[in-house]
Design a protein around this motif. Structure first.
Motif, mmCIF file in Angstrom:
data_model
loop_
_atom_site.group_PDB
_atom_site.id
_atom_site.type_symbol
_atom_site.label_atom_id
_atom_site.label_comp_id
_atom_site.label_asym_id
_atom_site.label_seq_id
_atom_site.Cartn_x
_atom_site.Cartn_y
_atom_site.Cartn_z
ATOM 1 N N PHE A 78 30.598 37.994 17.563
ATOM 2 C CA PHE A 78 29.813 37.414 16.253
ATOM 3 C C PHE A 78 30.182 35.526 16.757
ATOM 4 O O PHE A 78 30.819 35.243 16.889
ATOM 5 C CB PHE A 78 31.127 37.746 15.212
ATOM 6 C CG PHE A 78 31.662 38.916 15.419
ATOM 7 C CD1 PHE A 78 30.762 39.913 14.229
ATOM 8 C CD2 PHE A 78 31.906 40.070 15.827
ATOM 9 C CE1 PHE A 78 31.396 41.126 13.752
ATOM 10 C CE2 PHE A 78 32.902 41.510 15.669
ATOM 11 C CZ PHE A 78 32.442 41.597 14.148
ATOM 12 N N SER A 103 38.299 36.790 6.729
ATOM 13 C CA SER A 103 37.859 37.678 7.783
ATOM 14 C C SER A 103 36.878 39.083 7.009
ATOM 15 O O SER A 103 36.263 40.189 8.172
ATOM 16 C CB SER A 103 38.542 38.795 8.459
ATOM 17 O OG SER A 103 39.555 38.810 8.293
ATOM 18 N N ILE A 116 33.545 39.878 8.939
ATOM 19 C CA ILE A 116 32.861 40.251 10.341
ATOM 20 C C ILE A 116 34.329 41.866 10.296
ATOM 21 O O ILE A 116 33.289 42.781 10.996
ATOM 22 C CB ILE A 116 34.579 39.245 11.431
ATOM 23 C CG1 ILE A 116 34.317 38.497 11.823
ATOM 24 C CG2 ILE A 116 35.336 39.959 12.854
ATOM 25 C CD1 ILE A 116 35.037 37.202 11.623
ATOM 26 N N MET A 128 34.704 35.885 18.031
ATOM 27 C CA MET A 128 34.229 35.009 17.416
ATOM 28 C C MET A 128 34.095 34.133 17.865
ATOM 29 O O MET A 128 35.190 33.589 18.471
ATOM 30 C CB MET A 128 35.370 35.188 15.680
ATOM 31 C CG MET A 128 34.874 34.429 15.430
ATOM 32 S SD MET A 128 32.944 34.970 14.223
ATOM 33 C CE MET A 128 32.541 32.699 13.889
ATOM 34 N N GLY A 143 38.424 34.547 12.701
ATOM 35 C CA GLY A 143 38.527 35.748 14.349
ATOM 36 C C GLY A 143 39.334 35.867 14.905
ATOM 37 O O GLY A 143 39.765 37.879 14.626
#
Length: 184
Positions: A6, A108, A111, A127, A142
């Motif tokens: 990510f 988050s 994600i 991340m 992350g």
């Protein structure tokens, strides 16, 4: 389960707050940072997915329309793809800073939603981000999601590793996946 990287956008993939561009509000303001194409190509060879997760408060603040942001992301993905570097999806928060939404990093949700949609194992994913003003929003997001974290810039004590650019970070992530990494 799949593995993913990510990536934050501004400051990781493209220039921001430089002499050429302050913020990216139009496609012609998007300048890739050195080594980004090579880094993403290397990551494409090892990871199942490469995603971009980015806060884009300029939409909420009225500096651009959401349709303009989508055009910028399409332009970025096309520019990278033409050079053999693939971004599988882009997730963004269009809300104003401090709006209290669930999607804005350091939360988050961006994600986690991508991980759910693409069946990604977050514990074997990464991340990658830089500093967003005074906070480590990317690294915190992350950590909350359960990924390993990589900071682009000077040393960051919250991150699992820190590197000056995405190309060096990509080499570490690949080694880490193979159990060969040395932290930082």
């Amino acid at each position: 389960m799949k593995k993913a990287v990510f990536l934050d956008r501004d400051g990781v993939i493209n220039e921001v707050l430089t002499e050429r561009v302050k913020f990216v509000n139009k496609p012609d303001q998007l300048y890739l940072l050195p080594g980004v194409v090579e880094a993403i190509k290397e990551l494409n060879a090892v990871f199942d997915y490469i995603f971009v997760v980015t806060n884009q408060g300029g939409v909420g603040l009225g500096y651009m329309k959401e349709s303009q942001l989508i055009t910028i992301h399409d332009y970025m993905k096309t520019m990278l793809r033409q050079q053999g570097a693939i971004i599988d999806a882009v997730a963004y928060c269009p809300h104003k800073p401090k709006s209290g939404c669930a999607c804005r990093k350091p939360n988050s949700k961006l994600i986690e939603d991508l991980a759910e949609d693409y069946h990604v194992d977050l514990s074997s994913s990464y991340m990658v981000g830089d500093t967003d003003t005074d906070t480590d929003t990317d690294i915190i997001a992350g950590k909350k999601a359960g990924t390993k974290t990589v900071f682009i810039g000077m040393e960051d004590p919250l991150a699992d590793a820190s590197f000056p650019n995405l190309l060096q970070a990509s080499k570490w992530m690949i080694q880490d996946q193979n159990g060969l990494s040395k932290t930082r």
